[in-house]
Design a protein around this motif. Sequence first.
Motif, short mmCIF file in Angstrom:
data_model
loop_
_atom_site.label_atom_id
_atom_site.label_comp_id
_atom_site.label_asym_id
_atom_site.label_seq_id
_atom_site.Cartn_x
_atom_site.Cartn_y
_atom_site.Cartn_z
N MET A 1 -26.34 21.77 96.35
CA MET A 1 -25.90 20.58 95.62
C MET A 1 -25.20 19.64 96.58
SD MET A 1 -23.53 20.17 92.24
CE MET A 1 -24.95 20.11 91.18
N THR A 2 -25.45 18.36 96.41
CA THR A 2 -24.78 17.35 97.21
C THR A 2 -24.02 16.39 96.29
OG1 THR A 2 -26.76 15.96 97.18
CG2 THR A 2 -26.49 17.45 99.05
N HIS A 3 -22.89 15.90 96.79
CA HIS A 3 -22.10 14.92 96.05
C HIS A 3 -22.39 13.54 96.60
CE1 HIS A 3 -18.67 13.06 94.01
NE2 HIS A 3 -18.42 12.45 95.16
N THR A 4 -22.60 12.59 95.71
CA THR A 4 -22.82 11.22 96.14
C THR A 4 -21.70 10.34 95.64
OG1 THR A 4 -24.33 9.33 96.08
CG2 THR A 4 -24.30 10.74 94.14
N SER A 5 -21.19 9.49 96.53
CA SER A 5 -20.12 8.57 96.16
C SER A 5 -20.62 7.14 96.03
CB SER A 5 -18.99 8.62 97.20
OG SER A 5 -19.51 8.29 98.49
N THR A 6 -21.94 6.95 96.24
CA THR A 6 -22.54 5.62 96.12
C THR A 6 -23.73 5.67 95.18
OG1 THR A 6 -23.92 6.01 98.07
CG2 THR A 6 -21.80 4.90 98.41
N CYS A 7 -24.03 4.54 94.55
CA CYS A 7 -25.13 4.43 93.60
C CYS A 7 -26.46 4.71 94.30
CB CYS A 7 -25.13 3.04 92.97
SG CYS A 7 -26.56 2.73 91.89
N ARG A 8 -27.28 5.55 93.69
CA ARG A 8 -28.57 5.90 94.29
C ARG A 8 -29.56 4.75 94.20
NH1 ARG A 8 -27.89 10.32 91.32
NH2 ARG A 8 -29.73 9.94 90.05
N MET A 41 -25.17 30.48 89.21
CA MET A 41 -24.47 29.33 89.78
C MET A 41 -24.21 28.29 88.69
SD MET A 41 -23.67 29.59 92.94
CE MET A 41 -23.34 27.86 93.29
N PHE A 42 -22.98 27.84 88.63
CA PHE A 42 -22.60 26.74 87.74
C PHE A 42 -22.26 25.53 88.61
CE2 PHE A 42 -22.60 30.03 84.78
CZ PHE A 42 -22.34 29.57 83.49
N TYR A 43 -22.73 24.36 88.18
CA TYR A 43 -22.53 23.14 88.95
C TYR A 43 -21.82 22.09 88.09
CZ TYR A 43 -26.34 25.21 91.72
OH TYR A 43 -27.13 26.06 92.46
N ASP A 51 -20.96 -0.04 88.50
CA ASP A 51 -20.49 -1.30 87.91
C ASP A 51 -21.18 -2.52 88.52
OD1 ASP A 51 -19.28 -1.46 90.37
OD2 ASP A 51 -17.22 -1.33 89.61
N ARG A 52 -22.15 -2.29 89.42
CA ARG A 52 -22.93 -3.40 89.96
C ARG A 52 -24.30 -3.51 89.28
NH1 ARG A 52 -24.47 -3.42 96.21
NH2 ARG A 52 -22.19 -3.60 96.45
N CYS A 53 -25.04 -2.39 89.19
CA CYS A 53 -26.40 -2.44 88.62
C CYS A 53 -26.50 -1.72 87.28
CB CYS A 53 -27.42 -1.89 89.61
SG CYS A 53 -27.38 -0.08 89.80
N TRP A 54 -25.43 -1.01 86.85
CA TRP A 54 -25.34 -0.35 85.56
C TRP A 54 -26.25 0.86 85.42
CZ3 TRP A 54 -20.99 -1.84 83.81
CH2 TRP A 54 -20.56 -3.16 84.02
N LEU A 55 -26.64 1.48 86.54
CA LEU A 55 -27.39 2.74 86.47
C LEU A 55 -26.41 3.88 86.20
CD1 LEU A 55 -30.12 4.23 86.81
CD2 LEU A 55 -29.46 4.63 89.20
N VAL A 56 -26.66 4.64 85.14
CA VAL A 56 -25.90 5.85 84.85
C VAL A 56 -26.58 7.00 85.58
CG1 VAL A 56 -25.15 7.46 83.06
CG2 VAL A 56 -25.07 4.99 82.64
N GLN A 57 -25.80 7.81 86.29
CA GLN A 57 -26.39 8.81 87.18
C GLN A 57 -25.42 9.96 87.40
OE1 GLN A 57 -26.32 6.78 91.29
NE2 GLN A 57 -25.75 5.20 89.81
N LEU A 58 -25.97 11.14 87.73
CA LEU A 58 -25.12 12.27 88.06
C LEU A 58 -24.49 12.07 89.43
CD1 LEU A 58 -27.11 15.42 86.84
CD2 LEU A 58 -25.49 13.97 85.59
N ALA A 59 -23.24 12.46 89.54
CA ALA A 59 -22.54 12.33 90.81
C ALA A 59 -22.86 13.50 91.74
CB ALA A 59 -21.03 12.25 90.58
N PRO A 179 -34.52 12.26 92.27
CA PRO A 179 -33.26 11.95 92.95
C PRO A 179 -33.29 10.63 93.70
CG PRO A 179 -34.39 13.80 94.01
CD PRO A 179 -35.14 13.50 92.76
N ASP A 180 -34.45 10.27 94.29
CA ASP A 180 -34.55 9.01 95.03
C ASP A 180 -35.42 8.05 94.21
OD1 ASP A 180 -34.91 6.89 96.77
OD2 ASP A 180 -35.23 8.15 98.54
#
Length: 412
Positions: A1-8, A41-43, A51-59, A179-180
């Motif tokens: 699992m990877t954590h993303t801090s920016t909008c995909r 495994m629990f994630y 707040d720029r493009c309004w895409l809701v996404q998993l972090a 994911p992409d």
Amino acid sequence: MTHTSTCRACGAPLEHVFADLGLSPVSNAFVKREDAARGEMFYPLRAMVCDRCWLVQLAEVTHAETHFHDDYVYFSSFSSSWLDHARRYVEAMIPRFGLGAASRVIEIASNDGYLLQYFVKAGIPCLGVEPSANTAAAARRIGVASCELFFGRDSARLLAEDGGPADLLLGNNVLAHVPDINDFVGGMPLLLKPEGVVTLEFPHLLNLMRHNQFDTLYHEHYSYLSLTALQPIFQRAGLRVFDVEHLTTHGGSLRLYACHRHAAHADSGAAAACLAQEEAAGLTRMQTYAAFGERVRETKRALLEFLVAARRDGKRIAAYGAAAKGNTLLNYCGAGTDFIDYVVDRNPVKQGRLLPGTRIPVLAPDAVFNDRPDYLLILPWNIKDEVMQQMAGIREWGGKFVVPIPMVEVMK
């Protein structure tokens, strides 16, 4: 699992929580009985909104191979209502776009051939692109040519070189699974004829929020989609959305029609209307998203209150549908075999296994009629009418149906 801090999608910082469902196992990672003593495994299952493009996404993002592999348990053909939806789609697309024996249809995430089989019967050449080996094999067994690939720009180029571009390129309930998203959408124009058409279906974020469908959040769904968020993604890929349909499937979906930017397809005006609807509903205002989290928590409290009261009253509860959304709901609520004795499902691949996390056993639907529980909790609420018709016999002993979303409702 990877954590993303920016909008995909647009790369802006991700700072705003949409819904936090705590820790959850992968929703389709059913446990074999011989592995019952092993851990899982629990994630984190936390959705953010850009707040720029309004895409809701998993972090926190699990790799696609975690979900789509040679033991994938979701087969589309086990829902009769979904098969009917697929057949009606094919019957509509053939005359609308003049498809025939000289055309080429390609479906991305074609699963077990549930839809393309109807193009095959109509004599229209088609190809399924499906990363899960066992579902692709099932499609080939019914005569649907399928290749095992993840779709994106690179695979689109290979497919175009191998068999030529498509007159119709379609994807049902796949756009949320990638994911992409820029690479996925960016591959479409590479595989599309100059006047070809793309159709995409996906659950509409507007309905998810209106009807409290938070159980559609799971690790397999990386994004939760509105036309507002998708427009810039399509524009970057050189695609133009020229029509939109509102569907009842999966709790309320959109079907987008797209083409190359300069193709001749006339704009129906439906895309502009959909964007206006989303803006009026608040999908371009952060406070709309911020209010959703409390509705989620209240639904959890209401379901647990029902389950506790029913059990204390000596009632027995079974569930119908070993669906991914049900696994999200049960794990978020912490409802295991202390509340629900078993879940039944028509899919034999799931039967004999245990639900991830809660370890509730999955049985064939006949178990309900042998066991006669007091309540049958319908986890895939999007097909509740189909389930209530199939399982109508529970009324013979006074059994009742329970639907948990958008709010707990007991139905006789």
